[in-house]
Design a protein around this motif. Structure first.
Motif, mmCIF file in Angstrom:
data_model
loop_
_atom_site.group_PDB
_atom_site.id
_atom_site.type_symbol
_atom_site.label_atom_id
_atom_site.label_comp_id
_atom_site.label_asym_id
_atom_site.label_seq_id
_atom_site.Cartn_x
_atom_site.Cartn_y
_atom_site.Cartn_z
ATOM 1 N N TYR A 194 13.124 -28.916 12.542
ATOM 2 C CA TYR A 194 11.956 -29.181 12.263
ATOM 3 C C TYR A 194 11.535 -28.650 10.898
ATOM 4 O O TYR A 194 12.076 -27.346 10.542
ATOM 5 C CB TYR A 194 10.773 -28.800 13.224
ATOM 6 C CG TYR A 194 9.353 -29.455 13.026
ATOM 7 C CD1 TYR A 194 8.929 -30.493 13.687
ATOM 8 C CD2 TYR A 194 8.443 -29.132 11.915
ATOM 9 C CE1 TYR A 194 8.140 -31.110 13.674
ATOM 10 C CE2 TYR A 194 7.322 -29.512 11.778
ATOM 11 C CZ TYR A 194 7.079 -30.798 12.641
ATOM 12 O OH TYR A 194 5.995 -31.610 12.566
ATOM 13 N N HIS A 219 8.677 -30.300 18.027
ATOM 14 C CA HIS A 219 9.967 -30.190 17.733
ATOM 15 C C HIS A 219 10.774 -31.362 18.207
ATOM 16 O O HIS A 219 12.009 -31.218 18.049
ATOM 17 C CB HIS A 219 10.508 -28.751 17.671
ATOM 18 C CG HIS A 219 10.069 -27.746 17.112
ATOM 19 N ND1 HIS A 219 10.596 -26.450 16.754
ATOM 20 C CD2 HIS A 219 8.802 -27.885 16.382
ATOM 21 C CE1 HIS A 219 10.133 -25.850 15.710
ATOM 22 N NE2 HIS A 219 8.642 -26.354 15.566
ATOM 23 N N PHE A 264 9.567 -34.352 16.154
ATOM 24 C CA PHE A 264 9.303 -34.140 14.831
ATOM 25 C C PHE A 264 7.832 -34.616 14.182
ATOM 26 O O PHE A 264 8.205 -35.288 13.202
ATOM 27 C CB PHE A 264 10.508 -34.620 13.930
ATOM 28 C CG PHE A 264 11.880 -34.162 14.331
ATOM 29 C CD1 PHE A 264 12.311 -32.806 14.029
ATOM 30 C CD2 PHE A 264 12.868 -34.848 15.132
ATOM 31 C CE1 PHE A 264 13.335 -32.258 14.402
ATOM 32 C CE2 PHE A 264 14.003 -34.215 15.584
ATOM 33 C CZ PHE A 264 14.206 -32.891 15.223
#
Length: 607
Positions: free
Chosen positions: A151, A317, A320
């Motif tokens: 990320y 995460h 994204f």
């Protein structure tokens, strides 16, 4: 896939066992295949491949001894051998930094272990920058799997001003208008850059893929990018700084794949970017008129979320995506909130946020099914999954006031790792007065140490007859959190099992975990590590620790300075490095079998 990984692991252990050099091993998180900058020829950067396994670091030899984050690496040349000292710091799961004294990389003439230890980087040399640093970029992990993207801490949509100040050329490229843009759509792991209105007259489009990020000693924010441009180094180091009041971001990049060359700070580098946030779309009327706020205990910074009054920003995460979540209304259940969410790509929806306070420093939440309109039925339990909790720890734990002990155990516990045929023993200990747990794996026969980990406990809670403990790991990359599920019997027997990052619920520690027995002789350790809280994360400062193995010492944070450090080029220094032609001695069978058990158990945990 599991069978393939096991076969790879068997061969890996076999070859690792052949060159094992004492009880010194690299953690699994360090192992894998890397590339590093080897030479700079004109504008071109060349790279070399390097592999790290359980006992060996590529061209620099075998792990001879570990002292905290310092490793003595031994390599042989004919009948002679030499030892270098490297300081290893995992900056992210994909970026490993090796630091050594400035005279130790290209020349290896030290044969004495004591002399080699004297060359190890110290806190003072790390602060002053009187060292050589080498960045390694991981391409494959220990299981030969390609590394995954990470990320990017920069998300959203921006107008950008770009400058390329090449001090080696009279050619300067500037894009000063606000027509140039940067965004992280559709994936928060990638920055899409479109430069327009430049003095060169061409439109340039390229991408930065995020490989990892970390904080430096002086609170600098570092990012490693994979640059998609053909005539630029593939791996780039950037420093950025965010203005809290305006949201502007200043970012500068180095000229190669180090964090030193032509990179001084966030506004001075080989390439510089000024990111100006684009005006946000107004929130819906029902959101602007809402008086709903999230509770006081939620306010602040957590791992992937930050909460400020009625606003929660969540960096997912897994998808994204970055979601800005506004509180629309409190549900009749005190821990459920109707919310309106907007992603960094302006995707919008209503949902219900279900939150549980597990301890002062731990929360868990779920997000319900999405809807295009405000619907109070979204908070009904049928719109949630039973075990889809997302666990979050505070980045700065609360340690004062009426805060109960965060580690669920105190004293020392020992046990035998399941499926190791009584070859591997585990030791888990925690002090009465601190929130630190130490975990070690060693040979049950010889006592040889194979692995050790260090955790800071953030808290624990009980569900049914199971105890969940959430921790922050201190011996690998910053921001690594792990959960454990356990059961403690009236006989002081502890059963424990790893439960992933988000405290997985369908785990039976008594059936599948490891049994630990409390040592009645050792109940608490005196003068153990002191738990200190800094602005960004808990740190461990060692005053006087109890007796520990030579493989463990003070946890040191590598701190980067801007211009005094010297990057290292592989090809330019190879002439002084003796070729590694060490005679491989066959390791004894028990050592190979122990390493095989470690690898097999690790694979079972990850299946």
């Amino acid at each position: 896939m599991g069978f393939v990984r096991t076969v790879i692991c068997v061969f890996f252990i076999y070859f690792a066992g052949r060159s094992a050099d004492g009880s010194c091993y690299f953690q699994q998180e360090f192992q894998g295949e890397y590339v590093m900058q080897s030479a700079v020829i004109g504008p071109n950067v060349q790279y070399a491949t390097l592999k790290i396994n359980a006992t060996t670091v590529g061209i620099w030899g075998h792990c001879h001894k570990r002292i905290g984050n310092n490793y003595l690496l031994r390599m042989s040349h004919g009948e002679t051998s030499c030892i270098r000292c490297f300081h290893l710091k995992l900056r992210s799961s994909n970026v490993l930094e090796m630091i050594t004294s400035q005279n130790s990389v290209s020349k290896c003439h030290i044969v004495s272990e004591e002399q080699a230890e004297n060359t190890c980087p110290t806190e003072q040399s790390l602060r002053s920058g009187n060292v050589t640093e080498i960045l390694l970029f991981k391409t494959k992990d220990v299981h030969e799997m390609q590394t995954t993207r990470k990320y990017c801490p920069l998300d959203g949509k921006y107008s950008v001003i770009y400058r390329n100040r090449n001090v080696r050329s009279s050619k300067k490229i500037e894009c000063l208008g606000l027509d140039s843009t940067i965004d992280s759509c559709p994936s928060g792991s990638t920055l899409n850059i479109r430069l327009k209105g430049c003095n060169e007259g061409e439109i340039s489009e390229f991408k930065f893929e995020c490989l990892g990020s970390w904080n430096g000693m002086r609170q600098e924010n570092f990012i490693i990018f994979v640059d998609s441009r053909q005539h630029k180094p593939r791996y780039r180091c950037a420093v950025y700084e965010r203005e809290q009041r305006t949201g502007r971001i200043y970012m500068a990049l180095s000229n190669d794949s180090t964090c030193n060359t032509d990179l001084h700070n966030a506004t001075s580098g080989f390439e510089t970017f000024l990111l100006q946030p684009k005006p946000a779309t107004p929130w819906p009327v029902d959101i602007r008129s809402s008086t709903c706020n999230f509770p006081d205990w939620m306010q602040g910074k957590w791992e992937q979320i930050r909460v400020n009054k009625d606003t929660l920003v969540y960096q997912d995460h897994s998808s994204f995506k970055t979601y800005t979540i506004k509180c629309a209304a409190s549900h009749q259940s005190e821990n459920k909130y109707l919310v309106f969410s907007r992603s960094q790509c302006n995707e919008e929806h209503y949902s219900c946020l279900w939150v549980h306070k597990r301890s002062s420093n731990i929360l868990e939440f779920q997000i319900s099914t999405k809807s295009s309109h405000l619907n109070h039925n979204l908070c009904h339990e049928s719109y949630f999954l039973d075990d889809a909790w997302i666990t979050q720890g505070r980045t700065v734990p609360i340690t004062t006031g009426d805060v109960p002990r965060m580690c669920p155990i105190a004293g020392e516990y020992t046990g035998v790792i399941p499926d190791s045929e009584s070859e591997l023993c585990a030791n888990l200990r925690s002090d009465c007065n601190t929130e630190v747990m130490y975990y070690q794996v060693s040979s049950c026969v010889t006592g040889e140490l194979y692995e050790e980990r260090e955790y800071v406990c953030l808290g624990h809670w009980v569900e049914g007859d199971l105890l969940y403990t959430y921790t922050k790991r201190m011996d690998v990359a910053a921001g690594t959190y792990e959960c454990f599920v356990g059961s403690i019997t009236p006989k002081q027997e502890v059963y424990i099992k790893e439960a992933g990052t988000f405290c997985q619920r369908d785990i039976d520690p008594i059936k599948n975990g490891m049994q630990l027995i409390k040592n009645d002789v050792v109940t608490c350790h005196e003068k153990m590590p002191v738990f200190n809280v800094t602005e960004e994360s808990p740190r461990i400062s060692f005053e006087q620790t109890t007796s520990r193995r030579t493989t463990e010492a003070t946890t040191t944070t590598v701190r980067l300075t801007k211009s005094t450090r010297k990057p290292w080029n592989f090809d330019n220094n190879m002439a002084d490095v003796p070729e590694n032609k060490e005679k491989h001695n066959n390791a004894n069978i028990s050592k190979i079998m122990v390493l095989l058990y470690i690898c097999t158990i690790s694979l079972l945990y990850h299946l």
